[in-house]
Design a protein around this motif. Structure first.
Motif, PDB file in Angstrom:
ATOM      1  N   TYR A 183       6.240   9.546  -5.281  1.00 21.97           N
ATOM      2  CA  TYR A 183       5.714   8.189  -5.435  1.00 21.97           C
ATOM      3  C   TYR A 183       5.316   7.673  -4.055  1.00 21.97           C
ATOM      4  N   ASP A 185       3.850   4.287  -2.133  1.00 21.72           N
ATOM      5  CA  ASP A 185       3.474   2.877  -2.077  1.00 21.72           C
ATOM      6  C   ASP A 185       2.368   2.763  -1.027  1.00 21.72           C
ATOM      7  N   LYS A 208      -2.731   0.218  -5.311  1.00 25.66           N
ATOM      8  CA  LYS A 208      -1.333  -0.176  -5.116  1.00 25.66           C
ATOM      9  C   LYS A 208      -0.432   1.014  -4.838  1.00 25.66           C
ATOM     10  N   ASP A 209      -0.489   2.024  -5.685  1.00 26.76           N
ATOM     11  CA  ASP A 209       0.393   3.170  -5.499  1.00 26.76           C
ATOM     12  C   ASP A 209      -0.212   4.423  -6.116  1.00 26.76           C
TER      13      ASP A 209
END
Length: 220
Positions: A183, A185, A208-209
């Motif tokens: 993940y 960010d 955003k991500d």
């Protein structure tokens, strides 16, 4: 994984055969861009101990890695994680043998203690790695304050990150699903890069991500 600080820039959760993963990394990174092979070779050549055999090939399949920030201008890197150990005795013997070899080489062993567990610092170029074993986990960090914070949370049972973590990280951590999940960010990462790698956040204002996932069943 539940004890890491909130809002990390990059999180990797891997549940894989670590020996095969390391061999695959060696195949992909033939130029050793990340410097991991050079790091392992330098330890073996200088101190006659094998971090590949006793640590890299001694994983139980769990790797949790967090990247927070990188300041190239001031040589500051903030990364930390946990490497699950298959044979804890072998890993502890490696640390003891490394420390003995360092002392034999007329160098100093940097050590400290938290909650009766020994921890150590090993210099790596411009950085340092702080590490120690808790139960069957090798806990490590390039930032001593971050390591201290995480260890304190572990023993005080002050978790909470997984409650707000992205589903892909939460699921792979709790269910130990085989594979690797990342993940990122985007805005947090851009804000924490300094130097040649620094990018203008305005180019990524609508992003955003990013999540990346792979498993043994993937065709690729």
């Amino acid at each position: 994984m539940d004890y890491i600080p909130q809002n990390p820039s990059v999180v990797l959760v891997a549940n894989m055969n670590m020996a095969l993963l390391y061999k695959y990394y060696q195949f992909l990174d033939k130029l050793d861009i990340l410097g991991i092979r050079a790091f392992a070779n330098s330890i073996e050549e200088k101190y006659k101990v094998s971090i590949e055999k006793d640590i890299f090939f001694n994983g139980d399949g769990r790797l949790r890695l967090v990247f927070d920030s990188f300041d190239q201008n001031n040589n500051k890197l903030s990364a930390y994680g946990v490497f699950g150990l298959n044979n804890v005795a072998n890993a502890k013997n490696f640390i003891n043998n490394l420390n003995a070899a360092i002392l034999k080489n007329n160098e100093k062993v940097y050590s400290f203690e938290m909650f009766t567990y020994p921890f150590y610092r090993y210099p790596v170029g411009s950085y340092s790695v702080f590490y120690g074993i808790i139960e069957n986990d090798l806990v490590f960090s390039t930032d001593r304050d971050k390591l201290t914070n995480i260890v304190q949370k572990i023993f005080r049972k002050e978790g909470g990150y997984l409650e707000t973590a992205p589903e892909i990280i939460k699921d792979s951590t709790s269910k130990l699903k085989p594979g690797a999940n990342i993940y990122i960010d985007i805005q947090g990462l851009l804000a924490n890069l300094r130097g040649e790698l620094q990018l203008n956040p305005s180019f990524f204002v609508n992003l955003k991500d990013i999540t990346l996932s792979s498993s043994p069943d993937d065709e690729n």
